[in-house]
Design an enzyme around this catalytic site. Sequence first.
Site, PDB file in Angstrom:
ATOM      1  N   HIS A   1       3.948  -0.343  12.648  1.00  0.00           N
ATOM      2  CA  HIS A   1       4.134  -0.223  11.200  1.00  0.00           C
ATOM      3  C   HIS A   1       2.798   0.105  10.523  1.00  0.00           C
ATOM      4  CE1 HIS A   1       6.450  -0.823   7.548  1.00  0.00           C
ATOM      5  NE2 HIS A   1       5.518  -1.625   7.072  1.00  0.00           N
TER       6      HIS A   1
ATOM      7  N   GLU B   1       1.405  -6.482  14.930  1.00  0.00           N
ATOM      8  CA  GLU B   1       1.797  -6.323  16.329  1.00  0.00           C
ATOM      9  C   GLU B   1       2.611  -5.060  16.576  1.00  0.00           C
ATOM     10  OE1 GLU B   1       3.728  -9.951  17.337  1.00  0.00           O
ATOM     11  OE2 GLU B   1       1.856 -11.075  17.359  1.00  0.00           O
ATOM     12  N   THR B   2       3.069  -4.435  15.499  1.00  0.00           N
ATOM     13  CA  THR B   2       3.910  -3.241  15.672  1.00  0.00           C
ATOM     14  C   THR B   2       3.164  -2.003  15.163  1.00  0.00           C
ATOM     15  OG1 THR B   2       4.898  -3.300  13.481  1.00  0.00           O
ATOM     16  CG2 THR B   2       5.926  -4.676  15.171  1.00  0.00           C
TER      17      THR B   2
ATOM     18  N   ALA C   1       0.820  -1.215   0.000  1.00  0.00           N
ATOM     19  CA  ALA C   1       0.000   0.000   0.000  1.00  0.00           C
ATOM     20  C   ALA C   1       0.856   1.269   0.000  1.00  0.00           C
ATOM     21  CB  ALA C   1      -0.923  -0.010   1.208  1.00  0.00           C
ATOM     22  N   PHE C   2       2.015   1.185   0.641  1.00  0.00           N
ATOM     23  CA  PHE C   2       2.857   2.376   0.747  1.00  0.00           C
ATOM     24  C   PHE C   2       3.325   2.868  -0.628  1.00  0.00           C
ATOM     25  CE2 PHE C   2       6.571   4.897   2.017  1.00  0.00           C
ATOM     26  CZ  PHE C   2       6.018   5.623   3.062  1.00  0.00           C
ATOM     27  N   GLU C   3       3.395   1.957  -1.600  1.00  0.00           N
ATOM     28  CA  GLU C   3       3.850   2.320  -2.945  1.00  0.00           C
ATOM     29  C   GLU C   3       2.704   2.853  -3.831  1.00  0.00           C
ATOM     30  OE1 GLU C   3       5.083  -0.654  -1.375  1.00  0.00           O
ATOM     31  OE2 GLU C   3       6.768   0.657  -0.914  1.00  0.00           O
TER      32      GLU C   3
ATOM     33  N   ALA D   1      -4.926  -3.315   1.119  1.00  0.00           N
ATOM     34  CA  ALA D   1      -5.446  -3.818   2.392  1.00  0.00           C
ATOM     35  C   ALA D   1      -4.337  -3.706   3.433  1.00  0.00           C
ATOM     36  CB  ALA D   1      -5.890  -5.274   2.251  1.00  0.00           C
TER      37      ALA D   1
HETATM   38  N1  INI Z   1       1.500  -3.184   3.016  1.00  0.00           N
HETATM   39  C1  INI Z   1       0.196  -3.410   2.815  1.00  0.00           C
HETATM   40  O1  INI Z   1      -0.313  -3.200   1.691  1.00  0.00           O
HETATM   41  N2  INI Z   1      -0.592  -3.872   3.825  1.00  0.00           N
HETATM   42  C2  INI Z   1      -0.083  -4.114   5.074  1.00  0.00           C
HETATM   43  O2  INI Z   1      -0.854  -4.556   5.964  1.00  0.00           O
HETATM   44  C3  INI Z   1       1.293  -3.870   5.322  1.00  0.00           C
HETATM   45  N3  INI Z   1       1.838  -4.130   6.605  1.00  0.00           N
HETATM   46  O3  INI Z   1       1.096  -4.409   7.551  1.00  0.00           O
HETATM   47  O4  INI Z   1       3.037  -4.075   6.818  1.00  0.00           O
HETATM   48  C4  INI Z   1       2.082  -3.392   4.251  1.00  0.00           C
HETATM   49  N4  INI Z   1       3.390  -3.155   4.422  1.00  0.00           N
HETATM   50  C5  INI Z   1       4.305  -2.986   3.309  1.00  0.00           C
HETATM   51  C6  INI Z   1       4.369  -1.536   2.851  1.00  0.00           C
HETATM   52  O5  INI Z   1       3.178  -1.142   2.209  1.00  0.00           O
HETATM   53  C7  INI Z   1       5.513  -1.341   1.839  1.00  0.00           C
HETATM   54  O6  INI Z   1       5.299  -2.123   0.696  1.00  0.00           O
HETATM   55  C8  INI Z   1       6.885  -1.693   2.409  1.00  0.00           C
HETATM   56  O7  INI Z   1       7.100  -1.048   3.665  1.00  0.00           O
HETATM   57  C9  INI Z   1       8.007  -1.238   1.429  1.00  0.00           C
HETATM   58  O8  INI Z   1       7.987   0.152   1.213  1.00  0.00           O
END
Ligand code: INI
Length: 153
Positions: free
Chosen positions: A88, A85-86, A56-58, A80
């Site tokens: 993040h 637990e963290t 999702a971050f991307e 999604a």
């Molecule tokens: N990315 C998601 O799309 N959903 C999540 O629940 C999630 N968690 O929980 O960590 C998640 N993490 C990855 C993040 O989106 C990046 O792809 C990653 O940090 C690289 O930049």
Amino acid sequence: MNEIYGTLNGQNKKIAIVAAQFNEVVTKKLVKGAVTQLEKLGVSESDITILWVPGAFEIPRITKCTIESQKFAGVITLGAVVRGETSHFDYVCQGVTASIAEITLHSSIPVMFGILTTNTMKQAIDRAGGKAGNKGVECANDLIEMINIENQI
Ligand code: INI
């Protein structure tokens, strides 16, 4: 007095879907819901482009790229983020939500926010075609409506 509503006619509209691979058991269902609904509204299969990003971050960055390409009438973002637990989860949610809100305000085309942020995987599955509907379907309807509102302004 003028009142403007957007119709649900999706003909001749090129649509981008930016979806996260993370939690793909959920996001595949969101994408399927969005694609099926777009086609029901008259969007051709060949006019739909799906961009699968890692998580999702991307999503915000690739959403920005699709807007700047000027190839699309609108974008649906689908992801999604499920609480772990963290902390993040909080950072991902915060970053993605704020970035998409910012992109939407400055975008030349409408951008739908279809990123589920839930406490449990069950809550996410419920919203990806389960008992609480499908956020992808909702975004497909809302995007076509938004495009057709903007075309009348
Ligand atoms: N990315 C998601 O799309 N959903 C999540 O629940 C999630 N968690 O929980 O960590 C998640 N993490 C990855 C993040 O989106 C990046 O792809 C990653 O940090 C690289 O930049």
